[in-house]
Design a protein around this motif. Sequence first.
Motif, PDB file in Angstrom:
ATOM      1  N   THR A  86      10.554  -8.417 -52.244  1.00  0.00           N
ATOM      2  CA  THR A  86      10.301  -7.696 -53.490  1.00  0.00           C
ATOM      3  C   THR A  86       8.895  -7.114 -53.504  1.00  0.00           C
ATOM      4  OG1 THR A  86      11.861  -9.117 -54.671  1.00  0.00           O
ATOM      5  CG2 THR A  86      10.221  -7.957 -56.006  1.00  0.00           C
ATOM      6  N   GLU A  87       7.915  -7.866 -53.041  1.00  0.00           N
ATOM      7  CA  GLU A  87       6.543  -7.364 -52.946  1.00  0.00           C
ATOM      8  C   GLU A  87       6.451  -6.190 -51.971  1.00  0.00           C
ATOM      9  OE1 GLU A  87       3.446 -10.894 -53.705  1.00  0.00           O
ATOM     10  OE2 GLU A  87       4.662 -11.164 -51.907  1.00  0.00           O
ATOM     11  N   ASP A  88       7.088  -6.332 -50.813  1.00  0.00           N
ATOM     12  CA  ASP A  88       7.038  -5.261 -49.811  1.00  0.00           C
ATOM     13  C   ASP A  88       7.706  -3.996 -50.334  1.00  0.00           C
ATOM     14  OD1 ASP A  88       5.726  -6.955 -48.067  1.00  0.00           O
ATOM     15  OD2 ASP A  88       7.513  -7.414 -46.868  1.00  0.00           O
ATOM     16  N   GLY A  89       8.841  -4.145 -51.011  1.00  0.00           N
ATOM     17  CA  GLY A  89       9.518  -2.989 -51.576  1.00  0.00           C
ATOM     18  C   GLY A  89       8.674  -2.297 -52.628  1.00  0.00           C
ATOM     19  N   LEU A  90       7.995  -3.077 -53.456  1.00  0.00           N
ATOM     20  CA  LEU A  90       7.116  -2.488 -54.471  1.00  0.00           C
ATOM     21  C   LEU A  90       5.958  -1.746 -53.820  1.00  0.00           C
ATOM     22  CD1 LEU A  90       6.109  -2.025 -57.332  1.00  0.00           C
ATOM     23  CD2 LEU A  90       5.057  -4.301 -57.260  1.00  0.00           C
ATOM     24  N   ASP A  91       5.356  -2.322 -52.801  1.00  0.00           N
ATOM     25  CA  ASP A  91       4.227  -1.648 -52.143  1.00  0.00           C
ATOM     26  C   ASP A  91       4.650  -0.295 -51.580  1.00  0.00           C
ATOM     27  OD1 ASP A  91       2.490  -3.701 -52.771  1.00  0.00           O
ATOM     28  OD2 ASP A  91       2.752  -4.727 -50.849  1.00  0.00           O
ATOM     29  N   TRP A  92       5.830  -0.233 -50.993  1.00  0.00           N
ATOM     30  CA  TRP A  92       6.330   1.051 -50.472  1.00  0.00           C
ATOM     31  C   TRP A  92       6.552   2.029 -51.621  1.00  0.00           C
ATOM     32  CZ3 TRP A  92      10.064   4.658 -50.892  1.00  0.00           C
ATOM     33  CH2 TRP A  92      10.249   5.539 -49.822  1.00  0.00           C
ATOM     34  N   ALA A  93       7.154   1.556 -52.699  1.00  0.00           N
ATOM     35  CA  ALA A  93       7.472   2.430 -53.829  1.00  0.00           C
ATOM     36  C   ALA A  93       6.203   2.933 -54.516  1.00  0.00           C
ATOM     37  CB  ALA A  93       8.354   1.688 -54.822  1.00  0.00           C
ATOM     38  N   LEU A  94       5.205   2.082 -54.638  1.00  0.00           N
ATOM     39  CA  LEU A  94       3.949   2.516 -55.240  1.00  0.00           C
ATOM     40  C   LEU A  94       3.295   3.614 -54.409  1.00  0.00           C
ATOM     41  CD1 LEU A  94       2.486  -0.935 -56.338  1.00  0.00           C
ATOM     42  CD2 LEU A  94       3.126   0.941 -57.876  1.00  0.00           C
ATOM     43  N   GLU A  95       3.303   3.451 -53.090  1.00  0.00           N
ATOM     44  CA  GLU A  95       2.726   4.490 -52.238  1.00  0.00           C
ATOM     45  C   GLU A  95       3.544   5.773 -52.307  1.00  0.00           C
ATOM     46  OE1 GLU A  95       1.387   5.292 -47.595  1.00  0.00           O
ATOM     47  OE2 GLU A  95       1.950   3.266 -48.234  1.00  0.00           O
ATOM     48  N   ALA A  96       4.859   5.646 -52.308  1.00  0.00           N
ATOM     49  CA  ALA A  96       5.731   6.823 -52.338  1.00  0.00           C
ATOM     50  C   ALA A  96       5.574   7.624 -53.625  1.00  0.00           C
ATOM     51  CB  ALA A  96       7.188   6.393 -52.178  1.00  0.00           C
ATOM     52  N   THR A  97       5.212   6.962 -54.721  1.00  0.00           N
ATOM     53  CA  THR A  97       5.057   7.646 -56.002  1.00  0.00           C
ATOM     54  C   THR A  97       3.602   7.947 -56.332  1.00  0.00           C
ATOM     55  OG1 THR A  97       5.118   5.485 -57.101  1.00  0.00           O
ATOM     56  CG2 THR A  97       7.193   6.743 -57.007  1.00  0.00           C
ATOM     57  N   GLY A  98       2.699   7.695 -55.394  1.00  0.00           N
ATOM     58  CA  GLY A  98       1.289   8.000 -55.607  1.00  0.00           C
ATOM     59  C   GLY A  98       0.600   7.061 -56.575  1.00  0.00           C
TER      60      GLY A  98
ATOM     61  N   ASP B 163      -0.212   3.786 -55.623  1.00  0.00           N
ATOM     62  CA  ASP B 163      -0.813   2.695 -54.872  1.00  0.00           C
ATOM     63  C   ASP B 163      -2.319   2.658 -55.119  1.00  0.00           C
ATOM     64  OD1 ASP B 163      -0.716   5.200 -53.521  1.00  0.00           O
ATOM     65  OD2 ASP B 163      -1.428   4.247 -51.686  1.00  0.00           O
ATOM     66  N   GLY B 164      -2.914   1.539 -54.838  1.00  0.00           N
ATOM     67  CA  GLY B 164      -4.349   1.387 -55.043  1.00  0.00           C
ATOM     68  C   GLY B 164      -4.713   0.786 -56.381  1.00  0.00           C
ATOM     69  N   ASP B 165      -3.736   0.609 -57.267  1.00  0.00           N
ATOM     70  CA  ASP B 165      -3.984   0.019 -58.584  1.00  0.00           C
ATOM     71  C   ASP B 165      -3.506  -1.430 -58.552  1.00  0.00           C
ATOM     72  OD1 ASP B 165      -4.035  -0.768 -61.233  1.00  0.00           O
ATOM     73  OD2 ASP B 165      -3.311   1.150 -62.011  1.00  0.00           O
ATOM     74  N   ALA B 166      -4.416  -2.332 -58.227  1.00  0.00           N
ATOM     75  CA  ALA B 166      -4.048  -3.743 -58.060  1.00  0.00           C
ATOM     76  C   ALA B 166      -3.556  -4.350 -59.366  1.00  0.00           C
ATOM     77  CB  ALA B 166      -5.243  -4.530 -57.524  1.00  0.00           C
ATOM     78  N   GLU B 167      -4.124  -3.916 -60.490  1.00  0.00           N
ATOM     79  CA  GLU B 167      -3.699  -4.464 -61.781  1.00  0.00           C
ATOM     80  C   GLU B 167      -2.263  -4.058 -62.102  1.00  0.00           C
ATOM     81  OE1 GLU B 167      -2.639  -4.729 -65.842  1.00  0.00           O
ATOM     82  OE2 GLU B 167      -3.052  -2.797 -64.894  1.00  0.00           O
TER      83      GLU B 167
END
Length: 228
Positions: free
Chosen positions: A68-80, A82-86
């Motif tokens: 679930t974490e890995d899928g979210l990291d990919w999705a955050l990068e794909a939607t621009g 990523d980089g927002d840890a909060e």
Amino acid sequence: MGHRLCVFDAYGTLFDVSAAARAAAAEPGRAALAERWPRLAEAWRLKQLQYSWLRAVTGAHTDFWRVTEDGLDWALEATGLDGDAELRARLLALYRELEAYPEVPGMLARLKAGGLGTAILSNGAPGMLAAAVESAGIGDRLDAVLSVEEVGVFKPARAVYDLVGARFGTAPDEVLFVSANGWDAAAAAGYGFDTVWVNRAGDPVDRLPWRPGTVRPDLTDIPRLAGV
């Protein structure tokens, strides 16, 4: 034989997997997410499933929280996003408390009142599932919550479906298996369960060697299909 037991997939079936992104997008200060949350939620779910399948076929198992974490990291990068840890931390926290679909509590209560056993059979890790069940307030309406962590491989491996008979002593044809994932309902039908695909999106049936026994748009009709 009649049904003795009704077994449910968890994520996407009892619990709304889009709820975390939708809830976060409604919070103050999340304008960028508000514009992109449907795409984020879709990509997150897709990668979560793809990574579970790839890990299953390659023998590279990890628990579903990591997937679930890995899928979210990919999705955050794909939607621009990523980089927002909060934001990442907030989405993961909300995922542990996903909303149940509105018909779930009453549907489970009807099954229990009719004398059927009820259970979850999920890719989810035990801690994830415990948190979701508690948040939804449905623990008293379930006889068991079965996780793939007992066998160390994700669905649709047959070893996962074996967990039901091992726990309840049921034959496959005594089980009504319900999933919102068409591939899961199809594979469970191939295993021998009586199956219902909850097709909320109205998608085509997957082109697989097996087909779900019944297709419904939501969970409302499950007690009748189970014979209660």
